[in-house]
Design an enzyme around this catalytic site. Structure first.
Site, PDB file in Angstrom:
ATOM      1  CB  ALA A  61     -29.692  10.462 -32.072  1.00 10.80           C
ATOM      2  N   GLY A 100     -32.101  14.048 -28.855  1.00  8.95           N
ATOM      3  CA  GLY A 100     -31.214  13.440 -27.864  1.00  8.95           C
ATOM      4  C   GLY A 100     -30.406  14.474 -27.110  1.00  8.95           C
ATOM      5  CD  GLU A 103     -34.379  11.751 -25.710  1.00  7.09           C
ATOM      6  OE1 GLU A 103     -35.220  10.901 -25.326  1.00  7.09           O
ATOM      7  OE2 GLU A 103     -33.681  11.608 -26.733  1.00  7.09           O
ATOM      8  CD  GLU A 123     -36.393  13.358 -30.379  1.00  2.00           C
ATOM      9  OE1 GLU A 123     -35.485  13.189 -29.549  1.00  2.00           O
ATOM     10  OE2 GLU A 123     -37.156  14.346 -30.345  1.00  2.00           O
TER      11      GLU A 123
END
Ligand code: T1G
Length: 679
Positions: A61, A100, A103, A123
């Site tokens: 992210a 992310g 992910e 993270e």
């Protein structure tokens, strides 16, 4: 175009180009969402490939968006759409697939990666957890035990390990990823039902969870995120939707928490530290093919290992043949110890040691590009060595000193090339500690500084630039803390109590244990009859610290500390003779008197421009002195506490802070203005 799609023989290749690391910012997410919907609706498309341009697949992210209002398609929703897509979606991974980014790949139906790719969920290092389904999809693919390692430790795994654990389906050539991904896409275009990770079952593994918690308890001490990651992964044994709710709740709680704020601040602070304000942009880094190290002691050996480990040959010089032989033996022992832990192969040990040339003569350094001096911490000894180095080294060579306190300008004056002299202050053990204080002298050239920053990156160090002063950034701030710890002893506070307060705050070690580790005799005048300071009294009694088995504490054979009646008696005697009367001191006062003067000194360092920015000071303390990273560093922490509170505390304790204490005008001014240290 950040997101573009090309079609070829039934495969839609969605390509993202968002330099520098393809962070999944709102524009990328929205663009991906649209491209995916278009490809899903396109009757000529049988399968979809998602890939990135530039140096890496999605690196997660966009961290700069955290704390901002959420806009556009959110990542969890994007991942669900990818997984729900009626056509196979393939992730084509190169560089890194992190956070992310992984992910997104986990939401895809298939994953292919180049052999050099790295995959991970870091993270937790930002005080967060994977918030887009990673804690639920990963254990479904590789099991709970393996998922814990990746998500709670936060370190990436190699593509080879990912293939072995079935995190990815296939490896691709470094230059043929897109073609091979398209081939895989065509291969699976007709496969139904599609392998949706969220639909896979997870076998509970309570044993693995408790064993993992136990194994890493010390490492996770003080951090909130690792336990949240473990709870979310445990929840993956529940129905998927329920697990996602738990993941989301934990994510939102951590995101709003202080720790993640501090860790995200440090993420950018570490990258900012690499930038030198005002450096001539045309100053190009100098070549580095051969390194010389003078002094084969603990520091010299560790420093040399940094270069050997990345394939740069080293000439190690020590005028004392025994020390030289001992130094080489210690280096080999350290390498073999690392290999024994499986972190190096024997081949790598031999490859590194084969690049080492020990030599008893300085002349051996004549063709080195960089020479790092790591001899006894005495200005005259260092000046003498530099004078000799200046005469043997080639004109272009950089001469660096590993001094941790001394005046680099005074050392540079002995050389006919002061512009090529700087400080490279490594921290012990030098082959392990991440911090490198780069000390720029008055004459140090920009090209030499630029070279130092490149060197730091190549040997895996975080470089922070400091100007010359006594103790540079880290040690200069350490001094007032250590002095206050001694002062508290004089007022009758037990050593173990001072250390407990500081370790409960989050430091790995208290001031007095640290003094014993470093050596109570550092800087001692060696005259047992001259007792001027408490250190003199301890040293005169042979209490030099761990090295003599006794200092502020007594030490057993395993170097475990225990309170010492003799040390307490010596301290009480010394204090009494100087008119100290034991007094009641609260833990709060101990903490304030140990930490607030450090902050004050940090403000002076900023004011004098010894450090470029407050965040550099925070990087020094978190990367080199064990300040808990979840508190962001001393300057960040002080700004959170409030500078007015710090100033009030300093004024309250001023009478006990010693004659040398003075309040930093910068600190007073920013406190009065209600500001912190961050710009
Ligand atoms: N967001 C924003 N900026 C980023 C970024 C990111 N994720 N990653 C890097 N940058 C910037 C960085 O600040 C620097 O900027 C430049 O890119 C180059 O970075 C929902 C919650 C990928 C291994 O934690 O580990 O996904 O200084 O110098 O050494 O579950 O960057 O040039 O202006 O570090 O080659 C999880 C973070 C996010 C990975 C490349 N992802 N990045 O290293 O370059 S949270 C991460 C890295 C998340 C989801 C969650 C490294 C790298 P500038 P660099 P590098």
């Amino acid at each position: 175009m950040i997101v573009s799609t090309s079609k070829n023989a039934g495969v839609a290749s969605i390509s993202v180009d968002n330099p520098p690391v393809n962070a999944l910012g709102s524009a990328v997410r929205d663009g991906l969402g649209h491209a995916l919907a278009d490809a899903a609706d396109d009757a000529t498309v049988g399968a979809i490939v998602i890939a990135c341009r530039g140096r890496t697949f999605f690196a997660g992210a966009d961290i700069t968006e955290f704390g901002q209002p959420r806009t556009g398609l959110q990542l969890p929703e994007l991942c669900d759409r990818i997984e729900a897509c009626p056509k196979p979606v393939i992730a084509a991974i190169h560089g890194t697939a992190l956070g992310g980014g992984l992910e997104v790949a986990l939401a895809c139906h298939y994953r292919i990666a180049t052999g050099s790719a790295k995959l991970g969920l870091p993270e937790v290092k930002l005080g967060l957890l994977p918030g887009a389904g990673g804690t639920q999809r990963l254990p479904r693919l590789i099991g709970i035990a393996a998922a814990l390692k990746i998500a709670a430790l936060g370190s990436p795994i190699s593509a080879g390990e990912a293939l072995a654990s079935k995190l990815i389906d296939r490896l691709a050539g470094e230059d043929s990823l897109i073609e091979e991904a398209a081939a895989l896409a065509r291969e699976v275009a007709a496969v139904r039902p599609l392998p949706r990770t969220s639909e896979r079952p997870v076998s509970p593994d309570a044993g693995a969870v408790s064993a993992f918690r136990k194994e890493h308890a010390r490492r996770f001490r003080g951090f909130e995120a690792p336990d949240a990651v473990i709870r979310a992964i445990e929840a993956s044994t529940l129905p998927y939707a329920e697990g996602r709710l738990i993941e989301r709740a934990e994510f939102d709680r951590l995101l709003a928490g202080a720790q993640s704020g501090a860790l995200r601040y440090l993420f950018f602070a570490e990258r900012q530290a690499a930038k030198i304000d005002g450096l001539d942009p045309s100053a190009k880094p100098l070549p580095l093919a051969l390194v010389g190290v003078v002094g084969a002691g603990t520091m010299g050996g560790g420093i040399a290992m940094n270069f050997l480990s990345i394939g740069i040959p080293v000439r190690l010089v020590d005028l004392n043949a025994d020390s030289l032989a001992r130094g080489v033996a210690v280096m080999r022992k350290n390498y073999e110890a690392t290999a024994a832990k499986g972190r190096l192969t024997n081949g790598q040990v031999e490859a590194a040691m084969s690049l080492l040339t020990p030599d008893p003569a300085l002349a051996a350094l004549a063709d080195c590009d960089l020479i790092i001096e790591a001899v006894f911490e005495n200005i005259e000894v260092k000046r003498d060595v530099f004078q000799k180095l200046d005469s043997v080294a080639k004109p272009a060579a950089i001469l660096a000193t590993n001094t941790s306190y001394l005046d680099v300008d005074v050392i540079a004056q002995t050389a006919r090339r002061p512009g090529r002299v700087l400080g490279l202050h490594f921290f012990s053990p030098a082959n392990v500690m991440r911090l490198l204080e780069v000390v720029r002298g008055k004459a140090t050239e920009d090209a030499v500084l630029a070279t130092a920053m490149v060197i730091a990156r190549r040997i895996g160090k975080i470089a922070v630039v400091a100007r010359v002063c006594d103790g540079f950034i880290g040690n200069r701030m350490l001094k007032p803390r250590q002095l206050q710890a001694i002062e508290l002893l004089m007022e009758g506070v037990a050593a173990e109590r001072v250390d407990r307060v500081i370790t409960e705050f989050g430091m790995p070690m208290g001031p007095l244990q640290l003094a014993d580790l470093a050596g109570v005799d550092i800087g001692w005048h060696r005259d047992p009859k001259r007792i001027e300071t408490l250190r003199d009294a301890l040293c005169a009694a042979g209490r030099w610290g761990q090295k003599t088995g006794k200092g502020f504490y007594d030490y057993d054979a395993a170097r475990r500390p225990s309170p010492s009646a003799e040390a307490d008696r010596l301290i009480a005697q010394f204090a009494k003779e100087r008119g100290y009367v034991p007094r009641e001191v609260s833990d709060r006062e101990i903490l304030e008197r140990c930490l607030y003067p450090m902050i004050n000194e940090g403000a002076k360092i900023l004011d004098e421009r010894v450090a470029q920015r407050a965040s550099d000071i925070d990087v020094v303390w978190t990367a080199g002195y064990g300040w808990p990273s979840y508190l962001g560093g001393p300057m960040y922490w002080a700004s959170q506490v409030g500078l007015r509170t710090i100033v009030a505390g300093l004024e309250q304790h001023a009478a006990r802070l010693g004659p040398a204490f003075s309040l930093s005008p910068l600190l007073a001014q920013r406190a009065a203005a209600g500001k912190g240290f961050q710009a």
